[in-house]
Write a protein that holds these residues in place. Structure first.
Motif, PDB file in Angstrom:
ATOM      1  N   ARG A  65      -1.614  10.014  -0.007  1.00 44.28           N
ATOM      2  CA  ARG A  65      -2.573   8.923  -0.212  1.00 44.28           C
ATOM      3  C   ARG A  65      -2.058   7.917  -1.234  1.00 44.28           C
ATOM      4  N   ILE A  66      -1.369   8.411  -2.244  1.00 42.73           N
ATOM      5  CA  ILE A  66      -0.827   7.508  -3.260  1.00 42.73           C
ATOM      6  C   ILE A  66       0.182   6.539  -2.648  1.00 42.73           C
ATOM      7  N   ILE A  67       1.148   7.064  -1.918  1.00 38.83           N
ATOM      8  CA  ILE A  67       2.200   6.188  -1.401  1.00 38.83           C
ATOM      9  C   ILE A  67       1.670   5.263  -0.308  1.00 38.83           C
ATOM     10  N   GLU A  68       0.677   5.728   0.440  1.00 36.06           N
ATOM     11  CA  GLU A  68       0.088   4.860   1.468  1.00 36.06           C
ATOM     12  C   GLU A  68      -0.645   3.688   0.828  1.00 36.06           C
ATOM     13  N   ARG A  69      -1.440   3.974  -0.190  1.00 39.64           N
ATOM     14  CA  ARG A  69      -2.190   2.893  -0.826  1.00 39.64           C
ATOM     15  C   ARG A  69      -1.290   1.972  -1.638  1.00 39.64           C
ATOM     16  N   ALA A  70      -0.280   2.541  -2.276  1.00 36.96           N
ATOM     17  CA  ALA A  70       0.640   1.721  -3.062  1.00 36.96           C
ATOM     18  C   ALA A  70       1.663   1.005  -2.189  1.00 36.96           C
TER      19      ALA A  70
ATOM     20  N   GLU B 223       8.104  -0.910 -12.923  1.00 34.79           N
ATOM     21  CA  GLU B 223       7.011  -1.577 -12.217  1.00 34.79           C
ATOM     22  C   GLU B 223       6.433  -0.671 -11.133  1.00 34.79           C
ATOM     23  N   ARG B 224       7.304   0.047 -10.417  1.00 33.19           N
ATOM     24  CA  ARG B 224       6.812   0.979  -9.395  1.00 33.19           C
ATOM     25  C   ARG B 224       6.017   2.116 -10.045  1.00 33.19           C
ATOM     26  N   ARG B 225       6.485   2.587 -11.194  1.00 31.03           N
ATOM     27  CA  ARG B 225       5.755   3.642 -11.886  1.00 31.03           C
ATOM     28  C   ARG B 225       4.376   3.150 -12.316  1.00 31.03           C
ATOM     29  N   ARG B 226       4.322   1.932 -12.835  1.00 29.85           N
ATOM     30  CA  ARG B 226       3.043   1.347 -13.218  1.00 29.85           C
ATOM     31  C   ARG B 226       2.118   1.246 -12.013  1.00 29.85           C
ATOM     32  N   LEU B 227       2.656   0.835 -10.860  1.00 27.44           N
ATOM     33  CA  LEU B 227       1.856   0.711  -9.652  1.00 27.44           C
ATOM     34  C   LEU B 227       1.322   2.070  -9.206  1.00 27.44           C
ATOM     35  N   LEU B 228       2.140   3.096  -9.302  1.00 18.59           N
ATOM     36  CA  LEU B 228       1.690   4.434  -8.918  1.00 18.59           C
ATOM     37  C   LEU B 228       0.552   4.914  -9.822  1.00 18.59           C
ATOM     38  N   ILE B 229       0.672   4.665 -11.108  1.00 15.66           N
ATOM     39  CA  ILE B 229      -0.394   5.070 -12.035  1.00 15.66           C
ATOM     40  C   ILE B 229      -1.672   4.282 -11.749  1.00 15.66           C
ATOM     41  N   GLU B 230      -1.552   2.977 -11.535  1.00 19.44           N
ATOM     42  CA  GLU B 230      -2.731   2.162 -11.231  1.00 19.44           C
ATOM     43  C   GLU B 230      -3.384   2.626  -9.933  1.00 19.44           C
TER      44      GLU B 230
ATOM     45  N   LEU C  17       4.437   2.223  -0.835  1.00 19.95           N
ATOM     46  CA  LEU C  17       5.773   2.545  -1.313  1.00 19.95           C
ATOM     47  C   LEU C  17       6.378   3.653  -0.470  1.00 19.95           C
ATOM     48  N   ASN C  18       7.694   3.678  -0.425  1.00 22.15           N
ATOM     49  CA  ASN C  18       8.413   4.759   0.221  1.00 22.15           C
ATOM     50  C   ASN C  18       8.268   6.033  -0.616  1.00 22.15           C
ATOM     51  N   PRO C  19       8.153   7.210   0.030  1.00 21.94           N
ATOM     52  CA  PRO C  19       7.995   8.453  -0.752  1.00 21.94           C
ATOM     53  C   PRO C  19       9.063   8.650  -1.820  1.00 21.94           C
ATOM     54  N   ARG C  20      10.274   8.192  -1.563  1.00 20.92           N
ATOM     55  CA  ARG C  20      11.328   8.416  -2.566  1.00 20.92           C
ATOM     56  C   ARG C  20      11.019   7.697  -3.872  1.00 20.92           C
ATOM     57  N   TYR C  21      10.235   6.623  -3.791  1.00 20.09           N
ATOM     58  CA  TYR C  21       9.878   5.905  -5.011  1.00 20.09           C
ATOM     59  C   TYR C  21       8.855   6.669  -5.841  1.00 20.09           C
ATOM     60  N   PHE C  22       8.064   7.512  -5.168  1.00 23.92           N
ATOM     61  CA  PHE C  22       7.173   8.383  -5.930  1.00 23.92           C
ATOM     62  C   PHE C  22       7.994   9.379  -6.741  1.00 23.92           C
TER      63      PHE C  22
END
Length: 217
Positions: free
Chosen positions: A34-39, A9-16, A41-46
């Motif tokens: 910018r990705i983690i700020e908008r999503a 689900e986190r991967r899907r959110l990052l792609i979206e 999410l914590n950087p480790r999840y990226f």
């Protein structure tokens, strides 16, 4: 929800989120920060899903290509239609796919990304599409074995031309309606098919070794 499902689900959110950023602000907007700020999410999840921003960029591009490809294949496999109906259905799917979400057009066709991995993937995808168009056209309009290469020439001509056309139309530089665009591209596909068949037929009548000579030979 299992740990694997949460990661998916986190991967899907990052792609979206990547689709949203690139589609809105262009490829230059795509950064890990910018990705983690908008999503949110914590950087480790990226980094649990992607080694770097290029991997995410390729995943974004692949997602759009896969969605479009699935829709086109579904239309081409519908039975009981003549060639014009099949070509028009395929063209309509592509145009409507881009028109329904203009972010898709920007990701697929507009601007050259500053990411080498995406440029390579675009080249790979383009060659795959050319090969598919060539094979599909050959299944509908077999060309003489003496000049089979004309099918690849026609397919490359169409794929490159339509890609540029869609980029220009999406950006608003070509001001025709969606219906007009579908009509025109359909007619061009059919015309190129006719021309390729005529070229192949004429080449079949040329003595072996004559075609392909350069002006200097």
């Amino acid at each position: 929800m299992s740990a694997e499902d949460r990661q998916a689900e986190r991967r899907r959110l990052l792609i979206e989120t990547g689709i949203d950023l690139i589609g809105g602000d262009g490829w230059a907007a795509l950064t890990v920060r910018r990705i983690i700020e908008r999503a949110q999410l914590n950087p480790r999840y990226f980094y649990e899903s992607f080694a770097d921003i290029e991997q995410l960029a390729v995943a974004v591009y692949d997602r759009i290509v896969e969605e479009l490809g699935a829709q086109v294949l579904a239309q081409l496999s519908t039975p009981g239609r003549d060639e014009t109906e099949v070509v028009r259905a395929g063209v309509q799917v592509i145009v409507e796919f881009i028109d329904a979400d203009r972010r898709r057009g920007r990701i697929l066709y507009a601007e050259a990304p500053g990411l080498e991995a995406v440029r390579r993937r675009r080249v790979e995808a383009g060659r795959a599409v050319v090969g598919f168009v060539e094979q599909y056209a050959a299944s509908q309009r077999p060309v003489p074995a003496t000049d089979i290469a004309v099918g690849r020439v026609g397919a490359a001509f169409l794929v490159g031309g339509v890609s540029h056309l869609l980029a220009e139309w999406t950006a608003g530089h070509i001001k025709v309606s969606k219906l007009e665009l579908i009509d025109d591209v359909t007619a061009m596909f059919l015309a190129v098919g006719d021309a390729a068949g005529a070229i192949a037929g004429a080449a079949a009548a040329v003595p072996t070794g004559r075609r392909g000579r350069t002006a200097d030979s």
